[in-house]
Design an enzyme around this catalytic site. Structure first.
Site, PDB file in Angstrom:
ATOM      1  N   GLU A  53      -0.861  45.338 115.215  1.00 17.21           N
ATOM      2  CA  GLU A  53      -1.481  44.310 114.383  1.00 17.21           C
ATOM      3  C   GLU A  53      -2.139  44.880 113.127  1.00 17.21           C
ATOM      4  O   GLU A  53      -2.180  44.210 112.090  1.00 17.21           O
ATOM      5  CB  GLU A  53      -2.505  43.506 115.187  1.00 17.21           C
ATOM      6  CG  GLU A  53      -1.896  42.424 116.078  1.00 17.21           C
ATOM      7  CD  GLU A  53      -1.307  42.955 117.369  1.00 17.21           C
ATOM      8  OE1 GLU A  53      -1.475  44.168 117.643  1.00 17.21           O
ATOM      9  OE2 GLU A  53      -0.682  42.188 118.114  1.00 17.21           O
TER      10      GLU A  53
ATOM     11  N   HIS B  26      -7.228  35.483 125.789  1.00 15.87           N
ATOM     12  CA  HIS B  26      -6.120  34.783 125.139  1.00 15.87           C
ATOM     13  C   HIS B  26      -6.492  33.346 124.783  1.00 15.87           C
ATOM     14  O   HIS B  26      -5.607  32.495 124.657  1.00 15.87           O
ATOM     15  CB  HIS B  26      -4.874  34.759 126.049  1.00 15.87           C
ATOM     16  CG  HIS B  26      -4.161  36.067 126.173  1.00 15.87           C
ATOM     17  ND1 HIS B  26      -4.722  37.168 126.754  1.00 15.87           N
ATOM     18  CD2 HIS B  26      -2.917  36.467 125.786  1.00 15.87           C
ATOM     19  CE1 HIS B  26      -3.855  38.173 126.735  1.00 15.87           C
ATOM     20  NE2 HIS B  26      -2.757  37.773 126.156  1.00 15.87           N
TER      21      HIS B  26
HETATM   22  C1  LIG Z   1      -2.763  43.594 120.819  1.00 13.91           C
HETATM   23  C2  LIG Z   1      -1.763  42.674 121.403  1.00 13.91           C
HETATM   24  N1  LIG Z   1      -0.753  42.246 120.647  1.00 13.91           N
HETATM   25  C3  LIG Z   1       0.171  41.412 121.137  1.00 13.91           C
HETATM   26  C4  LIG Z   1       0.092  40.971 122.428  1.00 13.91           C
HETATM   27  C5  LIG Z   1       1.132  40.008 122.977  1.00 13.91           C
HETATM   28  N2  LIG Z   1       1.953  40.695 123.976  1.00 13.91           N
HETATM   29  C6  LIG Z   1       1.714  40.556 125.277  1.00 13.91           C
HETATM   30  S1  LIG Z   1       2.733  41.520 126.206  1.00 13.91           S
HETATM   31  C7  LIG Z   1       3.507  42.114 124.848  1.00 13.91           C
HETATM   32  C8  LIG Z   1       4.621  43.104 125.013  1.00 13.91           C
HETATM   33  C9  LIG Z   1       4.138  44.408 125.534  1.00 13.91           C
HETATM   34  O1  LIG Z   1       5.203  45.258 125.755  1.00 13.91           O
HETATM   35  P1  LIG Z   1       5.058  46.564 126.626  1.00 13.91           P
HETATM   36  O2  LIG Z   1       3.863  47.324 126.183  1.00 13.91           O
HETATM   37  O3  LIG Z   1       6.353  47.271 126.632  1.00 13.91           O
HETATM   38  O4  LIG Z   1       4.705  46.050 128.085  1.00 13.91           O
HETATM   39  P2  LIG Z   1       5.593  45.186 129.079  1.00 13.91           P
HETATM   40  O5  LIG Z   1       5.247  43.762 128.817  1.00 13.91           O
HETATM   41  O6  LIG Z   1       7.011  45.516 128.830  1.00 13.91           O
HETATM   42  O7  LIG Z   1       5.134  45.599 130.429  1.00 13.91           O
HETATM   43  C10 LIG Z   1       2.975  41.557 123.697  1.00 13.91           C
HETATM   44  C11 LIG Z   1       3.435  41.850 122.340  1.00 13.91           C
HETATM   45  C12 LIG Z   1      -0.993  41.422 123.197  1.00 13.91           C
HETATM   46  N3  LIG Z   1      -1.178  41.019 124.449  1.00 13.91           N
HETATM   47  N4  LIG Z   1      -1.897  42.283 122.668  1.00 13.91           N
END
Ligand SMILES: Cc1ncc(C[n+]2csc(CCOP(=O)(O)OP(=O)(O)O)c2C)c(N)n1
Ligand SMILES: Cc1ncc(C[n+]2csc(CCOP(=O)(O)OP(=O)(O)O)c2C)c(N)n1
Ligand SMILES: [Mg+2]
Ligand SMILES: [Mg+2]
Lengths: 327, 336, 327, 336
Positions: D73, D142
């Protein structure tokens, strides 16, 4: 890669001289009480932006930090306006509202000076993105310290730049200290160039105190960026020859190391090199130095004689059209 | 201590700077409890913190307990949170409050919420010390008073002392408080001197302090605006206007009762703060006072915060940006 | 390093089975309308925490994310309380106030579940620091996704842990996707293990879907941390076998790749391995599976039959002693 | 458009969701000006943004102009700032407003200040779109409505539409506004439908909209509290209480005149918002109304924001955390 001509080397050295002369003059003013401002020394780091500036065009973009007077000068910010801003005068780049930590001069491509460590890198990626989208062939250079590599924004920006392959050059001015903390006391990374290479962009360490080495590295990185070859991370090895800012101590610095760095400080060192290796005459250098001296003095006089911003300025430039009040 | 006790004590108390007072509070807490430790940028000796808050303490307690960090505010605050979750009492230093912007996720989404999100199974007894700029020509990114962001984040306690004595007692309380506390140390006050009782003492959070009694107007303020308010009050006294200066000392908990009691008497209220006036902390106070004393006030509640703009660098503008004694006095005159 | 015994392998597989069975049961409930909650699939990632859990002690600490049900189960969070929390019930780990994204259970060492990508890593470094300062011999494991390596907090935390040499294991569960974006679409890094090795800590990639490989890697990292040897970054290669969360699409995923991953999904694969390579009898596995099935059903019944939190709970747990109101 | 024009237009206008309306505004802006582009997580097709704001647009305009980012972000907002400094008009998406906490340095220390810090030599014409949770059991991290942080940061414009029609017109204005705009899109509203004029139209920032006229009580609100307020007003009508519902639509600039004009008439004001009540946006409005209409109101200004606590997960608690129609109606009754 073109060989560094004597003319180019001299231009770079002249920029370095301007930077050093300006710094010396400011320090003199601060010591005597003639001037008051927060001042972050750039002594010892002159060769880096001077060499980079040689390979940039006016329309290229630059981003720098509080410790950025050398970058501003090298990018071509008019000395009068720069010094006026540092003195908080209405004739300054920001009408005195920004101050030494916030010099912006789009006319010369100096787009942002930030006081937040790491804050400039994401912005630089955006500047470079605009060039990629517009196809305008511009290059963005962003300067930051070694200590800034510990902060999150830096990593996000480098990763994004590598991913998008935008024309940006990350110039890490590794002066071995972040405020009062030594490199080895804030990271176990052996080399920043090595660390950042793993993001999938060109990365190399370079002797930031050598006109020749810096010029070669800068030209390579800028040419690569301009031709669509993607970003580069340059770890420019240098040394901060004083305390963090004017008036701060150096007790935590290794005195032997400091003495060695002082003995090899870039202005004297590159002057010796110009004479010995490039056959430049002392007279040429002396005359240039005298010219620079006069220029700096005149710019400072301009700054000192300028008015402070008028009270109305308090409320302008908050928004584009409204009065400052949000209602 | 009650204000009266404080006044009595003041005669004999040794004098030191607010920065020294902070240092003493940390020192005493570290001496008392081996689970107290400090982390932050440049806090180890020989620097001992750029504002000297931890000067001498790494030498005294070792670099394990007073530890430098990289320039990584998210990691600083996060690491403090982690250690606190298992009962340690970390004191994190964020060099300037403006840099909270870098760490707001740890502050607001984690420190403030972990007790609630865990249904009380965990808590976050951290203290974050931070310097607050303003009045020193540090420019727009080094001068912000962001207590408003903190107040709007349920779960954070927010403290801003105006004297060395208050700083020592409040910080000590913060360190042993079971919730996350933000301890704001104003740069313009850090090297001003005042009497500070020796040894250990605690000042409870949520208790305002009447720094000057008066009958005509209630002036509510905190932090580096307190001396400005007191100077204004001094001037006004000579003009026959009696001003009560209430130093809130903590914004959360907010001692609104102290404000209401005074306002019931004076029926005139001015709130002064360095934070932006628009939507700033004073709005809450003004809203509550206007509500609770509806129909009882002689004049509408007035607010004087900083101008709605980033903070200008030039001294000539910065003086106009923040409230200061002359304009405060004028505002009181208009109310009285 | 001790060789993996059949008993240990079976314990790990039992944990995997519990995770899979719980997920299947939840999905069934969500599909039928029996349950409502936000649910992040852990299908395909069961072996990672199951193997790690085998080498952790109850008093060791763990931090995880919204996609953390498998981690919670493996760390020993009671299934009843876990499911009750996910259902928002007063008998949940957080009395229903946290929800599926915020499970905390210090009794079993599950210290934090965060919904902010990257938010858990700095906290884990602090937990590990407490162990270093107290000399309590505990180890902290922090789980996060591959996508989380793009965010600043992750880098700050890894750098700090390496610098301080605190007993933490960074477990990057590389399931190849961050929400709807593939690994190669958010970084040009060739390998995360390679990238993070440059911070000066142990870093390696491991087959996260193999009980044997994961157990070996987890044991090595945990032993190293516990004995003062410093932190490790484990890139556990796995695959997210469904959409980002319950109800979300998979149209952006390569169907062939998904099919291949499904064919090699870790529960069936490790079951085959236990039978073929470890000589474990089908009857043993069948009986274990039946036991787990019953356990899960009973835990869910407990959760479903529990009461929601009473209205007073709105105001408690904001501060230690005060009422919720800040004044 | 005036409210009257809107009402007239509504009959004929095609109906779509707020998310579709957002999408239309972006589409029209991108069509019109090749310097408009979007960046953010998962905004490219086939997903087109987790809330579908950019659905179809990467297909239509290419992945150069609608570009996915890593989960970064700070880099997202920073990159938008950089491109905007040289005149482009980036639309950055931050998936949920809670994640502003991660990017606050870019938002507050850079986007908001660069015009001022450069003495007007640069400006930051970015739009940051973000979803605002609440009411959906998304839990404490959230569901936050953080407009208060934004309001307290001079230099940011803050917009929160309550209808598809407003969303399209306001977002269009944001995109071409020369200052940084935060466009907050409430999750509970994103998939509600309403009439949206076809083609290009702009709604100016800083102009509140009377969503329902009334004479007895002025109810000031915005975002996803507007339908709650309207439902309450509907109920109250049947009880003989006439409620004027003012939808502020933008918090900065704040159309306080619209509030004051209505309040002068009704002499009774209730402010309702999803953000935390304590030190929240309503405090500023209450403070100004109490000040400007001192002695003219029948009752003190009332506020109803969310409870001072992190946001609980359980539906039974979350309903009590935010204002909702029944409690709003009660508060109006007490005022009337
Ligand atoms: C700072 C932040 N930005 C965006 C999000 C929205 N978001 C939730 S899960 C996710 C993907 C995360 O991917 P990864 O780290 O690979 O974990 P996975 O979900 O694959 O376990 C995003 C972008 C968030 N929760 N926190
Ligand atoms: C986010 C943030 N944290 C802390 C500071 C305070 N600070 C100012 S300069 C500095 C040191 C920076 O070191 P480095 O990046 O090496 O740059 P140098 O000063 O050596 O040029 C620090 C910690 C800051 N400005 N911003
Ligand atoms: Mg440095
Ligand atoms: Mg992933």
């Amino acid at each position: 890669m073109t060989a560094l001509t004597n003319d180019a080397a001299l231009r770079i050295f002249r920029t370095m001289t301007t930077i050093r002369t300006t710094e010396n003059r400011i320090i003199r003013g601060l010591n005597s009480g003639e001037l008051t401002m927060t001042f972050y020394t750039v002594r010892g780091q002159e060769a880096i932006p001077a060499a980079i500036g040689e390979h940039l065009r006016r329309e290229d973009y630059m981003v720098t930090t509080y410790r950025g007077m050398h970058d501003c000068i090298a990018k071509g910010v008019p000395l009068e306006e720069l010094l006026a801003e540092m003195c908080g005068k209405s004739t300054g780049t920001s009408k005195g509202k920004g101050g030494p930590m916030h010099v912006s001069d789009p006319h010369s491509g100096l787009m942002v000076t930030t006081g937040v460590v790491g804050g400039g890198l994401p912005i630089a990626v955006g500047l470079a993105l605009s060039s990629a989208l517009r196809g305008d062939g511009r290059v963005t250079v962003v300067n930051f310290g070694d200590g800034a590599t510990s902060i999150g924004a830096t990593h996000e920006a480098v990763n994004l730049a590598a991913l998008w392959q935008v024309p940006v050059v990350f110039v890490c001015q590794n002066n071995r200290y972040g405020e009062h903390t030594k490199f080895a006391d804030y990271t176990r990374s052996a080399s920043l160039a090595e660390r950042f290479a793993t993001y999938g962009l060109s990365a190399r360490a370079v002797d930031g105190n050598s006109i020749e080495a810096m010029s070669e590295a800068a030209e390579a990185a800028i040419t690569q960026a301009r031709s669509g070859g993607g970003p580069t991370f340059l770890e420019c090895m240098t040394y901060r020859l004083g305390g963090h800012s004017f008036g701060s101590t150096t007790e935590y610095m290794d005195p032997d190391e400091l003495a060695r760095a002082e003995a090899e400080e870039p202005v004297a060192r590159n002057r010796r090199w110009l004479v010995a290796e490039r056959g430049i005459g002392e007279d040429v250098l002396n005359q240039m130095e005298a010219e620079v001296e006069a220029q700096v003095e005149s710019a400072l006089t301009f700054a000192k004689n300028s008015d402070p911003p008028p009270p109305e300025e308090l409320h302008t430039d908050v928004f584009s059209t409204m009065a400052a009040s949000p209602r | 201590m009650t204000p009266q006790q404080q006044a009595n004590a003041a005669v004999a108390d040794p004098v030191c700077t607010l920065s020294d007072a902070v240092n003493q509070a940390i020192d005493i807490a570290m001496e008392e409890d081996s689970e107290v430790f400090c982390l932050g940028e440049d806090i180890e000796d020989p620097i001992g913190g750029v504002m000297k808050g931890t000067k001498g303490l790494s030498t005294k307690y070792g670099r394990d307990r007073v530890r430098n960090t990289p320039i990584s505010e998210q990691a600083i605050v996060g690491a403090a949170i982690g250690a606190s979750l298992v009962g340690m009492r970390p004191i994190a230093e964020v060099m300037l409050m403006d840099f909270f912007a870098v760490a707001m996720d740890q502050v607001a989404n984690h420190a403030a919420k972990l007790r609630y999100m865990s249904g009380g199974r965990t808590n976050v007894p951290i203290t974050i010390r931070t310097s607050v700029g303003g009045g020193r020509q540090f420019g727009a990114q080094h001068s912000q008073s962001l207590e408003g962001w903190m107040m709007q984040t349920p779960g954070l306690k927010v403290v801003m002392p105006s004297t060395p004595r208050d700083a020592k007692g409040l910080l000590y309380t913060c360190i042993f408080d079971d919730d996350p506390c933000i301890h704001m140390e104003a740069l313009t006050l850090l090297f001003t001197r005042g009497p500070v009782p020796a040894g250990r003492y605690a000042i409870p959070l949520g208790v305002a302090d009447v720094k000057r009694s008066g009958d005509d107007v209630t002036l509510v303020t905190w932090g580096w605006q307190v001396p400005e308010a007191l100077a204004a009050a001094e001037q006004l006294e000579s003009e026959g206007i009696s001003t009560e200066v209430i130093d809130l000392r903590t914004l959360v908990p907010l001692d609104i009762d102290a404000v209401l009691q005074s306002a019931e008497r004076t029926k005139r209220v001015l709130i002064v703060h360095a934070a932006t006036q628009f939507a700033g902390p004073g709005a809450e106070i003004a809203a509550v006072v206007s509500h609770e004393l509806f129909g009882e006030l002689e004049k509408p509640v007035e607010r004087m915060g900083s101008v709605y703009s980033p903070i200008p660098y030039a001294a000539e503008l910065e003086t106009l940006h923040y409230p200061e004694r002359l304009r405060i006095a004028e505002a009181v005159r208009r109310l009285a």
